[in-house]
Design an enzyme around this catalytic site. Structure first.
Site, PDB file in Angstrom:
ATOM      1  N   HIS A 153      35.858 -54.945  32.289  1.00 60.69           N
ATOM      2  CA  HIS A 153      35.861 -55.422  33.674  1.00 60.69           C
ATOM      3  C   HIS A 153      36.681 -56.714  33.723  1.00 60.69           C
ATOM      4  CE1 HIS A 153      32.739 -52.654  35.270  1.00 60.69           C
ATOM      5  NE2 HIS A 153      32.346 -52.641  33.998  1.00 60.69           N
ATOM      6  N   HIS A 189      37.451 -49.887  28.454  1.00 59.70           N
ATOM      7  CA  HIS A 189      36.481 -50.181  29.508  1.00 59.70           C
ATOM      8  C   HIS A 189      36.146 -51.665  29.522  1.00 59.70           C
ATOM      9  CE1 HIS A 189      33.260 -48.448  32.233  1.00 59.70           C
ATOM     10  NE2 HIS A 189      32.841 -49.694  32.089  1.00 59.70           N
ATOM     11  N   ASP A 235      32.566 -52.361  27.560  1.00 59.65           N
ATOM     12  CA  ASP A 235      31.990 -52.707  28.870  1.00 59.65           C
ATOM     13  C   ASP A 235      32.017 -54.221  29.056  1.00 59.65           C
ATOM     14  OD1 ASP A 235      30.962 -52.164  31.369  1.00 59.65           O
ATOM     15  OD2 ASP A 235      28.912 -51.845  30.708  1.00 59.65           O
TER      16      ASP A 235
END
Length: 381
Positions: free
Chosen positions: A64, A62, A279
């Site tokens: 970005h 995960h 994240d």
């Protein structure tokens, strides 16, 4: 082109503790491992690990990679990840993901970034779509996405969050059915990767989907430890056979991600049903009770190493490695990843005795040496 490498005197955690081993690496693979190896091939490089801990490279499902954010207007769009960040964090394999911004952060751009990072040396895949429903894809459907794009292993969706589209159970179930069928046709398994907000009602949807006959293995919730009621339901979900993902960045309702991991273990969640991800490069917005954003930060993938260190202190190094390596490789069906064994990809790390990362290898190429990044991305200094 990488040279064949003979690594001597490594203290191998595969992630299971194996003790002192020699490894022979060539062609991006681990070709041999034994207590002692005597190899004689042209252009052989010999490295003496001197007892350093040798582990699989970390896998982060995960990140970005094209930058998250945008909730605070144009200036709040988070920057893209660069290759050296992966190296510094010991992340040799990753899953790229999109977030709240379904307008200016296209899925085609996400695919291009994933492929760029792969060309620079990492192993990469992606979740298609973002927070929104209907899903956002490059092709005409979820099924075609998994069928036509090798990097796509599943679909992302947000539930239980004030920024999500609030799809119904039937709509979410339709996505799970599509990823299941596409997985059957492609051999990818197929997953619905679910961003969880602070509302535990998402698990009511999951329960109904499973009760209707779809296997729990296709539903993969993340951010499970940011709210106590969500975590409680996540523990129940894991005990029913589901996988849960604890986020190492962005905070935990228990203090740290390591504390959340400990709570899960103490709640009798099986270790092999827990994964962790960063994240990274997502926005870290703070909202007041009226839903207004009052602050914004950017997530770092370095929090994986911090959590690994903390869990190793709580338990042991083998236990700490599992949610970042073997567990996640098996959860995502990433062949050749997450383990140190003959035939596996030559993605591995060296740590010293206090769990400090010193060396990184991706596909047999050394990218960090003694704490210094020696391979960077195309546009890095």
């Amino acid at each position: 082109m990488t040279h064949p490498i003979l690594i001597k005197n490594a203290n191998v955690f595969a992630p299971e503790k194996l003790g002192r081993r020699d490894l022979f690496v060539a062609g991006g693979k681990i070709l041999a491992m034994a207590e002692t190896l005597d190899i004689n091939v042209p252009d052989l490089e010999v490295l003496d690990a001197n007892g350093a801990y040798l582990t699989p490279g970390l896998i982060d499902q995960h990140i970005h990679v094209t930058g998250g954010g945008g909730e605070g207007g144009w200036k709040s769009r988070c920057p893209e990840l660069v290759f050296s960040e992966l190296v510094k964090a010991g992340v040799t394999s990753f899953m790229g993901v999109s977030g709240t911004d379904s307008m200016s952060r296209s899925i085609a751009n996400l695919l291009a970034k994933v492929r760029g990072l792969k060309e620079e040396g990492a192993s990469g895949w992606m979740w298609t779509s973002n927070y929104s429903y209907p899903v956002t894809t490059i092709t005409d459907s979820v099924k075609t996405e998994l069928f036509a794009i090798p990097e796509v292993l599943g679909v992302k969706l947000a539930l239980g969050d004030h920024r999500c589209s609030f799809p119904s159970m039937e709509e979410v179930r339709s996505i799970v059915a599509d990823v299941r069928v596409a997985g059957m046709l492609t051999g990818k398994v197929g997953f619905l990767h679910v961003h969880l907000g602070n509302f535990p009602s998402s698990f009511d949807i999951f329960d109904q989907i499973v009760e209707s006959g779809l296997p729990i293995k296709h539903i993969r919730p993340t951010h499970v430890a940011r709210h106590p009621e969500v975590f409680k339901r996540a523990v129940e979900f894991a005990k029913k056979g589901g996988m849960i993902d604890i986020t190492t960045g962005g905070g935990s309702c228990f203090g740290t991600a390591a504390d959340a991991f400990k709570r899960a273990m103490e709640s009798d969640v099986a270790l092999d049903h827990i994964t962790m991800s960063s994240d990274g490069h997502g926005s870290m917005p703070r909202f007041n009770e009226e839903g207004e954003m009052v602050g914004l930060g950017v997530g770092s993938i370095m929090c994986n190493l911090e959590t690994l260190h903390d869990v190793a202190k709580m338990y042991d190094f083998e236990t700490a490695l599992r949610p970042f390596t073997k567990n996640i490789a098996r959860a995502l069906n990433l062949q050749g990843k997450g383990e140190i064994k003959v035939g596996a990809d030559a993605d591995f790390l060296f740590f010293n005795a206090d769990y400090t990362l010193t060396d990184v290898f991706m596909g047999g190429r050394q990218c960090m040496r003694q704490g210094e990044v020696i391979v960077k991305g195309a546009f890095e200094d």
